[in-house]
Design a protein around this motif. Structure first.
Motif, short mmCIF file in Angstrom:
data_model
loop_
_atom_site.label_atom_id
_atom_site.label_comp_id
_atom_site.label_asym_id
_atom_site.label_seq_id
_atom_site.Cartn_x
_atom_site.Cartn_y
_atom_site.Cartn_z
N ASP A 56 27.88 43.05 -12.44
CA ASP A 56 27.86 43.53 -11.06
C ASP A 56 27.15 42.45 -10.24
O ASP A 56 25.93 42.31 -10.30
CB ASP A 56 27.11 44.86 -10.99
N ARG A 72 26.82 41.96 -7.04
CA ARG A 72 26.41 42.22 -5.65
C ARG A 72 24.97 41.83 -5.38
O ARG A 72 24.63 41.34 -4.29
CB ARG A 72 26.62 43.69 -5.32
N LEU A 73 24.09 42.01 -6.38
CA LEU A 73 22.67 41.70 -6.17
C LEU A 73 22.20 40.54 -7.04
O LEU A 73 21.03 40.21 -7.05
CB LEU A 73 21.83 42.94 -6.47
N ALA A 74 23.13 39.95 -7.79
CA ALA A 74 22.76 38.88 -8.73
C ALA A 74 22.71 37.53 -8.02
O ALA A 74 23.50 36.62 -8.30
CB ALA A 74 23.74 38.86 -9.90
N ILE A 75 21.77 37.39 -7.12
CA ILE A 75 21.65 36.16 -6.34
C ILE A 75 20.68 35.21 -7.05
O ILE A 75 19.55 35.59 -7.38
CB ILE A 75 21.13 36.48 -4.93
N ASN A 134 18.04 32.22 -7.80
CA ASN A 134 16.88 31.70 -7.09
C ASN A 134 16.30 30.53 -7.88
O ASN A 134 16.76 30.21 -8.98
CB ASN A 134 15.81 32.79 -6.90
N SER A 184 13.58 48.23 -10.10
CA SER A 184 15.03 48.14 -10.18
C SER A 184 15.54 47.57 -8.85
O SER A 184 14.91 47.78 -7.80
CB SER A 184 15.62 49.53 -10.43
N PRO A 185 16.66 46.84 -8.86
CA PRO A 185 17.53 46.55 -10.00
C PRO A 185 16.98 45.45 -10.89
O PRO A 185 16.03 44.74 -10.52
CB PRO A 185 18.84 46.11 -9.33
N TRP A 233 18.17 42.62 -11.58
CA TRP A 233 18.32 41.27 -11.04
C TRP A 233 17.03 40.82 -10.34
O TRP A 233 16.65 39.63 -10.42
CB TRP A 233 19.47 41.22 -10.04
N GLU A 234 16.38 41.71 -9.66
CA GLU A 234 15.15 41.35 -8.94
C GLU A 234 14.02 41.01 -9.91
O GLU A 234 13.21 40.12 -9.65
CB GLU A 234 14.73 42.48 -8.01
N LYS A 268 14.47 37.49 -11.44
CA LYS A 268 14.12 36.38 -10.55
C LYS A 268 12.69 35.89 -10.79
O LYS A 268 12.35 34.76 -10.44
CB LYS A 268 14.28 36.80 -9.09
N GLU A 289 22.59 39.77 -18.74
CA GLU A 289 22.10 39.65 -17.37
C GLU A 289 21.14 38.46 -17.26
O GLU A 289 21.15 37.74 -16.24
CB GLU A 289 21.40 40.93 -16.95
#
Length: 734
Positions: free
Chosen positions: A526, A528-531, A533, A610-611, A613-614, A617, A636
């Protein structure tokens, strides 16, 4: 006045007066004088039955009751006389005696609907659900508009997991008796079991309005809130139930579960211990205690609690014992000190206890044995909703070649959401089985003429492995969730890859190992939030190790090695983050384990956010757990440009990390000993430039790997299905 000058009426009046005066022994003597002279005197036998019942001499009471029924010469029996006795059995919860008395009565008077209803109550309370259903059905045919009879029929149907049928009966019941709280309660239960949670809440709330003094209504409402993950609401109504009825011990397992799922693990453990001080004779409390201990990471204590839970019921085939035994298997999977052979033996024991008995239900198949034809493939899964399986299951279902396979989804889902709607669109046939019994689901699968049936769930909660134990399809296999053998000799294959199960490990599985050409799964994140850094170490100079794993994986072996890595890298810290660490007490307990190795508390970031992804980082290097590796979080981690180190351990759960890294083309991060594991982590930590570079390039590397090649994976799986089918066509079995 009767023969020999004996006055029957006067003697009976005397006996009844003595009963009112409480002189029961004299009353027995008077009524017995009547029977001595007139053995077929119905009234005397009824009176003696009542007296003996009050004296707790139930066998004598039943004997005289039955004699009274047998000798009655009246066209219409005085129902009040003998129903009173049966009601007393109900009020005293003497259900075995109630069954004895009512079963005798229905044999004598098979058209007595009330007698059949009493028999259904007796059977329901003794969990003889098939007998209860038969009795209630007979009662309902005689008394089709009696709401109490219909209510008991619905209870029996719900207990047999025939909830759709129960629902129809209950709708009729509440129409006939709109003020009947128990009917609304049963309506709520049927809706809850079918996953209609909002309707269940409405029904239970109506029942509470009608009978606010009934504690168990609050308990059932709490179960519904829990199903919706509204744990705090569940906790509140459970406490209301206990305020009304402190000895309603069945509430405690549910309260413990709500605390546990709400992230209050220590509260769940404390609640369990308090409940066991009140009563240690309820298996469900022991089972809930085991769950709490397991989630707290106390695996040995959890296993002991589970063993206590299964010790109460001698019937090893009971669904309760089966579910608890599944939890024992779960703990064994994660145990840091047991051999693979010992663990596998427990799975074989599960098969012998619960599954082998169903072999007499194996039936021949009439599926057309044509090797090259389009295959009818069924997936049995409880995760057809917004759950982590979607990252692996959706890409396979979407990429399946419909000219080769026709897809049936047998959905055992707790509720439906937007992801469920997507699943419905990408399969050919959607069949909900949550409301079906195992037998009904087996019949459905056979009617659908499924060629290959895939279990996606394994020994997870609410699994349907007993469907597979009945062998409803010519070829069956396990894949994806849970990650280890089903233990069932009825299941043909375990579909995996070579890194997960090397060639020397086949003896640790009940199924035949089928190794795919590539990885055991394909991953679609997913995004959408996997940006991406920058590497945290490049910003702060401090290397951050991390794991997003649960408490059960972070055992004493893992803590020792992680602490050694931190000790060797003074300029480093550790992030541990998962839902198990919502509870501050659990956070501090875990921190204490590291502090005993001299690691300062300030270097430990333990909690839950959560999520994922955060959280990732904040991490430079992932640390996998062992002997049970992490799962989705490893993928992930790589997707966020973060390398991780894994230890190859027990197959296959101890080789998930190895499977992921081999699929990625990064075998250099796989260790074969704890010392090598620590060395690899430290080497990575000393290469800050390398961490910075991987942060920028690893996602592209992963996207180009077999881990994310959806078309190739679908062809690999279809090839496996085709070859399995060919073997069946040639040999008639796997």
């Amino acid at each position: 006045m009767s023969k020999s000058g004996f006055d029957i009426k006067a003697t009976m009046r005397e006996a009844q007066a003595l009963v009112k005066a409480g002189k029961l022994a004299e009353a027995i003597a008077s009524a017995s004088r009547v029977i001595q002279r007139f053995p077929l005197h119905e009234e005397a036998h009824l009176l003696l039955a009542k007296i003996y019942f009050h004296l707790d001499q139930d066998e004598n009471a039943i004997e005289h009751l039955q004699k009274a029924f047998s000798i009655s010469h009246k066209t219409v029996i005085d129902s009040k006389a003998y129903y009173t006795i049966l009601n007393r059995f109900v009020s005293r919860k003497s259900y075995a005696l109630l069954e004895q008395a009512s079963r005798w009565l229905v044999n004598l008077r098979p058209k007595d609907g009330i007698a059949w209803d009493y028999l259904s109550i007796a059977c329901l309370e003794q969990q003889k659900y098939e007998d209860a259903h038969e009795a209630a059905l007979r009662a309902s045919k005689i008394l089709p508009n009696n709401p109490h009879v219909l209510n008991n029929l619905a209870c029996a149907l719900t207990s047999l997991e025939r909830c759709s049928e129960s629902l129809e009966v209950l709708k009729r019941t509440v129409e006939l008796a709109p003020e009947m709280a128990t009917a609304y309660n049963n309506l709520g239960n049927a809706h809850r079991f079918l996953g209609n949670y909002e309707e269940a809440i409405e029904s239970f709330s109506r029942a509470i309005q009608l009978a606010p003094e009934m504690a168990y209504l609050y308990n059932n409402l709490g179960l519904t809130y829990r199903s919706l993950d509204r744990c705090q609401s569940a906790i509140e109504v459970y406490h209301q139930a206990l305020q009304i009825q402190p000895d309603l011990y069945q509430v405690y397992p549910n309260l413990i579960e709500a605390y546990r799922h709400g992230g209050q693990i220590q509260q769940a453990i404390d609640c369990s211990r308090s409940a066991l001080q009140l009563t240690d004779q309820i298996p469900e409390i022991w089972a809930a205690y085991g769950d709490a201990l397991r989630d707290g990471g106390y695996l040995d204590a959890a296993i002991e609690a589970y063993i206590q839970a299964v010790s109460f019921r001698k019937d090893d085939h009971s669904s309760f014992n089966r579910k608890v035994y599944t939890n024992i298997l779960f703990c064994l999977n994660y145990h840091p000190d047991l051999s693979a052979e010992v663990i596998f033996n427990a799975y074989r024991e599960f098969d012998q206890r619960f599954a082998v008995q169903l072999r007499d239900r194996w039936l021949p198949f009439d599926n057309e044995k044509v090797p090259g034809r389009r295959l009818r493939v069924g997936y049995v899964c409880q995760s057809f909703y917004n759950q982590v399986c979607k990252y692996f299951l959706i890409p396979l279902l979407e990429k399946h070649d419909r000219t080769q396979v026709e897809i049936f989804a047998y959905a055992q889902i707790p509720f439906e959401d937007e992801v469920t709607e997507h699943y419905k669109k990408i399969v050919d046939h959607w069949i909900p089985i949550r409301g079906m019994t195992d037998d009904q689901a087996v019949a459905q699968i056979r009617a659908d003429k499924i060629d290959i049936l895939i279990d996606v769930s394994g020994h997870t909660n609410s699994n349907r492995l007993m469907i597979f134990a009945q062998k409803p399809a010519p070829v069956s296999l396990h894949w994806l969730e849970y990650g280890y053998t089903t233990g069932l000799s009825a299941v043909d294959y375990f579909m995996t890859d070579s890194p997960s199960v090397t060639g020397d490990c086949d003896h640790l599985f009940s199924e035949k190992i089928w190794r795919l050409d590539g990885p055991a799964y394909v991953y679609r994140p997913d995004i959408r939030l996997a940006i991406l850094n920058e590497s945290p170490a490049s910003q702060t100079g401090i290397v951050t190790f991390g794991s997003l794993s649960r408490t059960t994986r972070i055992n004493h072996r893992v803590v020792r090695i992680w602490a050694a890595i931190l000790d060797a890298m003074p300029n480093s810290r550790l992030v541990i983050n998962s839902g198990d660490f919502k509870d501050p007490l659990v956070q501090e307990e875990m921190a204490g384990r590291f502090m005993r190795y001299g690691i300062e508390r300030s270097r430990l970031d333990i909690g839950f956010s959560s999520p994922s992804w955060e959280v990732l980082k904040r991490i430079d290097i992932g640390l996998d757990c062992f002997p049970h590796n992490s799962g989705t979080t490893l993928l992930e981690t790589l997707y966020m440009g973060i390398p991780f180190v894994t230890l190859q351990d027990r197959p296959p759960v101890g080789r998930i990390g190895s499977s992921v890294l081999m699929g990625m083309g990064r075998p250099e991060w796989i260790a074969t000993s704890e010392e090598e594991y620590a060395q690899k982590a430290i080497i990575l930590a000393h290469d800050i430039e390398g961490l910075v570079h991987m942060r920028k390039t690893m996602r592209q590397e992963m996207e180009a790997s077999m881990l994310m090649n959806e078309d190739a994976f679908a062809r690999s799986v279809e090839k496996a299905y085709r070859q399995m089918w060919q073997i069946y066509c040639e040999k008639g079995s796997a």
